[in-house]
Design an enzyme around this catalytic site. Sequence first.
Site, PDB file in Angstrom:
ATOM      1  CD1 TRP A  31      -2.362  -1.831   0.229  1.00 45.91           C
ATOM      2  CD2 TRP A  31      -2.958  -1.186   2.292  1.00 45.91           C
ATOM      3  NE1 TRP A  31      -3.452  -2.581   0.599  1.00 45.91           N
ATOM      4  CE2 TRP A  31      -3.843  -2.202   1.860  1.00 45.91           C
ATOM      5  CE3 TRP A  31      -3.128  -0.627   3.553  1.00 45.91           C
ATOM      6  CZ2 TRP A  31      -4.881  -2.672   2.660  1.00 45.91           C
ATOM      7  CZ3 TRP A  31      -4.166  -1.086   4.351  1.00 45.91           C
ATOM      8  CH2 TRP A  31      -5.042  -2.091   3.909  1.00 45.91           C
ATOM      9  CD  GLU A  32       4.531   1.417  -3.314  1.00 46.08           C
ATOM     10  OE1 GLU A  32       5.153   2.420  -3.716  1.00 46.08           O
ATOM     11  OE2 GLU A  32       4.702   0.272  -3.772  1.00 46.08           O
ATOM     12  CB  ALA A  33      -2.340   5.710  -1.911  1.00 50.09           C
TER      13      ALA A  33
END
Length: 450
Positions: A145-147
Amino acid sequence: MRPFSLEVSLHLPWAMAAHLLPVCTLFLNLLSMTQGSRDPVVPNQPFTTIWNANTEWCMKKHGVDVDISIFDVVTNPGQTFRGPNMTIFYSSQLGTYPYYTSAGEPVFGGLPQNASLNAHLARTFQDILAAMPEPRFSGLAVIDWEAWRPRWAFNWDTKDIYRQRSRALVQKQHPDWLAPRVEAAAQDQFEGAAEEWMAGTLKLGQALRPQGLWGFYNFPECYNYDFKSPNYTGRCPLNICAQNDQLGWLWGQSRALYPSIYLPAALEGTKKTQMFVQHRVAEAFRVAAGAGDPKLPVLPYMQLFYDMTNHFLPAEELEHSLGESAAQGAAGVVLWVSWLSTSTKESCQAIKEYVDTTLGPSILNVTSGARLCSQVLCSGHGRCARRPSYPKARLILNSTSFSIKPTPGGGPLTLQGALSLEDRLRMAVEFECRCYRGWRGTRCEQWGMW
């Protein structure tokens, strides 16, 4: 302990799956009381290389066989991205991850505090069972998860939208509040929700597949990117370490840590890679110890290329990344290759040549060095970790004692040679043992859960 038979519910509608979440929570509470991590990741292998690359396409689409089986590498059957040994979940593949598009449009509520965690867990329930049909799955389970980042202070640049929208949400709820009060409430709401989302997802994964090594990609982060500084040391800034200390809930809930040691293109030719990697891996060990679990497996993610380029890492850089990870006592590394790198026959052929001539021998060298050191110093019941007073020491085999040669007619590479007395003495001076769970003593020679 095995979970109840959740696999029969693979096609449950979301609403029905949501009703099972309290049962999952109860199971997770029982699971946490018997928490344990398998050391090493692969039996009798103190350092393991895991292949997280979709090189099956090289064979299927282009007829290029990237044969990594001869290099002591763990891979999924068919070299797929997801399988029984290694499964990675991107944001679109696990639940209903909230985020904003590049155009600023919210998806699934945009903010974690403005999204339905119950709906996410219900969908995640199904996604995990579909991706991991075997209840006894015991491989790597990585969530990417990088947002947004769970610490308010870490959401800068393009991620600042999560702070802006969090403030706007509080201001809408309390139009009479002054800016300092709005800021404090927005931060509390965001960080609290981020913790619930990330920890809750890990807990559900561990309830469904308790033997998996669950963790988030690129955590912890070190932010040691100031390469242009003439006094660059590679150390993580103190304020970053302080922020990482506030993520104890994440380290405590993880079953493995997956920091990134992708090498930025700016490092090429600088001679600063070893410092960059050293402190990123060390930060993972630091937060694990701070969370009360110094034996938590650390498996850094690395690439074959400098990041965002098609420049393969030379052997020296492999020593500074692969070798550095092993020297610090990491359980292994995960080798990631992007889909784009396997999109053409030429790129697949380049990967094959690199694996055959450079990467494969380096992996065999480091893996063998770690295994021999474990046998010599740690009775085979622990892995060697470099002593702080020897920051340059490596588990690289002495070229005067060993040679790596191909097997006639193809097949696995052959390691020939034996440790000399000098090699053994060097290991004893430069390295110490980190015992696997259940073992203790200077040489990990004593068994017992004390």
